[in-house]
Design a protein around this motif. Structure first.
Motif, PDB file in Angstrom:
ATOM      1  N   LEU A   1       0.825  -1.220   0.190  1.00 20.97           N
ATOM      2  CA  LEU A   1      -0.147   0.054  -0.115  1.00 20.97           C
ATOM      3  C   LEU A   1       0.792   1.166  -0.032  1.00 20.97           C
ATOM      4  O   LEU A   1       1.721   1.218   0.813  1.00 20.97           O
ATOM      5  N   GLY A   2       0.469   2.241  -0.836  1.00 19.00           N
ATOM      6  CA  GLY A   2       0.976   3.498  -0.795  1.00 19.00           C
ATOM      7  C   GLY A   2       0.182   4.358   0.314  1.00 19.00           C
ATOM      8  O   GLY A   2      -0.442   3.846   0.943  1.00 19.00           O
ATOM      9  N   GLN A   3       0.875   5.697   0.286  1.00 20.62           N
ATOM     10  CA  GLN A   3       0.031   6.567   1.280  1.00 20.62           C
ATOM     11  C   GLN A   3       0.282   7.997   1.059  1.00 20.62           C
ATOM     12  O   GLN A   3       1.446   8.273   0.538  1.00 20.62           O
ATOM     13  N   ALA A   4      -0.202   8.682   1.737  1.00 23.86           N
ATOM     14  CA  ALA A   4      -0.171  10.307   1.636  1.00 23.86           C
ATOM     15  C   ALA A   4       0.860  10.422   2.992  1.00 23.86           C
ATOM     16  O   ALA A   4       0.662   9.901   4.112  1.00 23.86           O
ATOM     17  N   ILE A   5       1.720  11.374   2.816  1.00 22.24           N
ATOM     18  CA  ILE A   5       2.682  11.951   3.644  1.00 22.24           C
ATOM     19  C   ILE A   5       2.621  13.417   3.743  1.00 22.24           C
ATOM     20  O   ILE A   5       2.539  14.272   2.830  1.00 22.24           O
ATOM     21  N   GLU A   6       2.767  13.940   5.057  1.00 19.59           N
ATOM     22  CA  GLU A   6       2.558  15.360   5.350  1.00 19.59           C
ATOM     23  C   GLU A   6       3.690  15.812   6.273  1.00 19.59           C
ATOM     24  O   GLU A   6       3.675  15.334   7.291  1.00 19.59           O
ATOM     25  N   VAL A   7       4.475  16.814   6.001  1.00 15.26           N
ATOM     26  CA  VAL A   7       5.520  17.302   6.838  1.00 15.26           C
ATOM     27  C   VAL A   7       5.348  18.747   6.669  1.00 15.26           C
ATOM     28  O   VAL A   7       5.472  19.603   5.579  1.00 15.26           O
ATOM     29  N   SER A   8       5.301  19.385   7.933  1.00 15.23           N
ATOM     30  CA  SER A   8       5.180  20.835   8.039  1.00 15.23           C
ATOM     31  C   SER A   8       6.326  21.419   8.611  1.00 15.23           C
ATOM     32  O   SER A   8       6.849  20.963   9.659  1.00 15.23           O
ATOM     33  N   LEU A   9       6.540  22.631   8.126  1.00 14.91           N
ATOM     34  CA  LEU A   9       7.739  23.322   8.439  1.00 14.91           C
ATOM     35  C   LEU A   9       7.614  23.868   9.857  1.00 14.91           C
ATOM     36  O   LEU A   9       8.295  23.934  10.687  1.00 14.91           O
ATOM     37  N   PHE A  10       6.553  24.455  10.213  1.00 14.04           N
ATOM     38  CA  PHE A  10       6.041  24.776  11.648  1.00 14.04           C
ATOM     39  C   PHE A  10       6.282  23.622  12.517  1.00 14.04           C
ATOM     40  O   PHE A  10       6.916  23.589  13.626  1.00 14.04           O
ATOM     41  N   ASP A  11       5.577  22.440  12.413  1.00 11.26           N
ATOM     42  CA  ASP A  11       5.786  21.466  13.279  1.00 11.26           C
ATOM     43  C   ASP A  11       7.180  20.980  13.104  1.00 11.26           C
ATOM     44  O   ASP A  11       7.581  20.813  14.543  1.00 11.26           O
ATOM     45  N   ASN A  12       7.972  20.848  12.309  1.00 10.50           N
ATOM     46  CA  ASN A  12       9.174  20.515  12.499  1.00 10.50           C
ATOM     47  C   ASN A  12      10.127  21.633  13.574  1.00 10.50           C
ATOM     48  O   ASN A  12      10.838  21.247  14.205  1.00 10.50           O
ATOM     49  N   ALA A  13       9.740  23.037  13.233  1.00 10.51           N
ATOM     50  CA  ALA A  13      10.631  23.945  13.789  1.00 10.51           C
ATOM     51  C   ALA A  13      10.120  23.836  15.234  1.00 10.51           C
ATOM     52  O   ALA A  13      11.008  24.231  15.854  1.00 10.51           O
ATOM     53  N   VAL A  14       8.867  23.532  15.646  1.00  7.60           N
ATOM     54  CA  VAL A  14       8.873  23.302  17.143  1.00  7.60           C
ATOM     55  C   VAL A  14       9.781  22.161  17.907  1.00  7.60           C
ATOM     56  O   VAL A  14      10.144  22.343  18.602  1.00  7.60           O
ATOM     57  N   LEU A  15       9.803  21.067  16.918  1.00  3.09           N
ATOM     58  CA  LEU A  15      10.759  20.141  17.341  1.00  3.09           C
ATOM     59  C   LEU A  15      12.069  20.623  17.495  1.00  3.09           C
ATOM     60  O   LEU A  15      12.835  20.026  18.390  1.00  3.09           O
ATOM     61  N   MET A  16      12.535  21.509  16.595  1.00  6.42           N
ATOM     62  CA  MET A  16      13.845  22.045  16.659  1.00  6.42           C
ATOM     63  C   MET A  16      14.167  22.805  17.796  1.00  6.42           C
ATOM     64  O   MET A  16      15.428  23.249  17.927  1.00  6.42           O
ATOM     65  N   THR A  17      13.334  23.237  18.575  1.00  6.65           N
ATOM     66  CA  THR A  17      13.731  23.800  19.648  1.00  6.65           C
ATOM     67  C   THR A  17      14.155  22.853  20.827  1.00  6.65           C
ATOM     68  O   THR A  17      14.455  23.293  21.801  1.00  6.65           O
TER      69      THR A  17
END
Length: 429
Positions: A211-227
């Motif tokens: 099965l394939g799938q959709a992936i979503e990666v958000s710049l803001f979500d990632n930036a919060v992680l980067m703190t």
């Protein structure tokens, strides 16, 4: 431009010709532009995936115009840095014929990557649901600013915006002034790494399930992680991180010191490192054993006096003296360098981080390698970033079986842009 490249950097050492590629047989149709999407697809390309970059005819990816732009290449250093090992196909997605060609490419692809503003791919008829009808097991990765749905899906975002809104900027700089952004596009780069990881995970999952799938990666979500763990520290204490310049709120002594000839950084991450620093490097065994400096919190309370003692000692000798002693004692340290000094350093040369690779127009062009070392499937040999539409005819012939007559009909219909009579490589045949 690039006048000293042969003197400064060694020629790239080719991989073993018989070595397999980690992502051999994986095909990516890449609609992304700027940094986060293209850097993710470049990592995939470096691992051996075939990446077909779809660009607007003539203009191409806007990152091509970020300075400094080489007059012969017609694109700049940032584009070179993030688009090696790709094939560029120039198609007008505002023309039905151009979209029809793209749909044929998706039908033989494994992965689609896009980072347009929310709604753009829908208008082209190339959203996930549409692509899944073309290729049921497609892996479709969307890189966005704030996600593809919800109240903020329409917001545009760039790296500095993500840095300020995530709290990242508030943590960096000196306490007596406003926080500062990182000049390096750290949010774009880390978002690209997240997107690449997500795609690799989806490929493994598809191998198991079909099965394939959709992936979503958000710049803001990632930036919060980067703190980093600052978010969890805030949740534990209710306090926001304070700016500490080049010192550390968690360890001491950690910071920049001045040798007789240059500045350097040390990081005493635990009590034993501090004790080795004082007894084996500085020659102050008495301070290594002193009760007032016994623990990290003790040293943080006396940071100013401890920094003064170390500063006086370090100023007496050059960096080479201190580096040798700290390396022998196991004290983490490093010279404060410029970017130019870093890429020409012994460490960078030892690791082969910056080399030169052939370029049809310039002879040589610099290449900055990925920090990945595979023992069995080495990273592919780098090929310089392409010109806009450089591979249009080749890709459509070799992957889709188009002949010259069909290419001519598409050109006449405007699939390659209103001002393009035929794909760049068509003139060669």
């Amino acid at each position: 431009m690039l006048d000293n490249i042969e003197a400064d950097f060694p020629e790239h050492t080719p991989r073993r010709p018989d070595a397999p590629k980690a992502l051999a047989g994986i095909r990516v149709v890449d609609f992304s532009h700027f940094i986060a999407g293209p850097f993710a697809t470049m990592i995939l390309a470096d691992m051996g995936a075939e990446v077909v970059k779809i660009e607007a005819p003539g203009r191409g990816d806007d990152l091509r115009r970020y300075p400094p732009v080489h007059p012969e290449l017609k694109h700049g250093a940032p584009f070179v840095w993030t688009n090696r090992n790709k094939q560029s196909v120039a198609l007008d997605l505002k023309s039905p014929e151009g979209v029809a060609v793209v749909r044929e490419l998706i039908a033989i692809a494994d992965v689609v990557v896009e980072n347009f503003s929310t709604g753009v791919m829908d208008r082209f008829g190339l959203d996930y649901e549409a692509c899944r009808k073309i290729k049921p097991d497609i892996i479709y990765c969307s890189v966005s600013a704030y996600g593809r749905d919800g109240a903020f899906a329409d917001r545009l975002g760039f790296d500095p915006i993500a840095q300020v809104e995530s709290g990242f900027v508030s943590m960096n700089g000196y306490a007596d002034r406003e926080g500062v952004r990182a000049l390096s596009p750290v949010m774009d780069i880390s978002t690209a790494m997240m997107a690449c990881n997500a795609i690799l995970g989806a490929l493994v999952a598809r191998e198991r399930s079909g099965l394939g799938q959709a992936i979503e990666v958000s710049l803001f979500d990632n930036a919060v992680l980067m703190t980093g763990y600052a978010t969890m520290q805030h949740l534990f204490t209710g306090a926001n991180p304070q700016r500490h310049g080049n010192t550390s709120p968690d360890t001491c002594p950690s910071g920049v010191f001045q040798a007789r000839d240059c500045a350097f950084y040390i990081n005493c991450g635990n009590d034993k490192i501090f004790q080795r620093l004082m007894s084996q490097v500085v020659g102050r065994a008495d301070l290594a054993a002193a009760e007032i400096y016994a623990t990290g919190p003790d040293r943080i309370r006396r940071r100013d006096e401890l920094f003064a003692i170390l500063g006086d000692a370090f100023a007496q000798q050059p960096w080479a003296h201190w580096q040798t002693r700290m390396r022998a004692a196991g004290v983490p340290c490093g010279q404060v360098r410029t970017v130019g000094e870093a890429i020409r350093s012994p460490e960078a040369r030892e690791r082969g981080l910056v080399t030169r690779i052939p370029d049809d127009k310039l002879g040589w062009i610099p290449n900055v390698s990925l920090p990945i070392r595979y023992s069995q499937t080495p990273i592919v040999d780098p090929v310089a970033a392409p010109a806009v539409g450089q591979h249009t005819a080749t890709v459509l012939r070799e992957l889709l079986g188009y002949d010259g007559a069909r290419l001519a009909r598409l050109a006449a219909a405007g699939a390659f842009g209103a001002d393009v009579a035929k794909p760049a490589e068509e003139a060669k045949t």
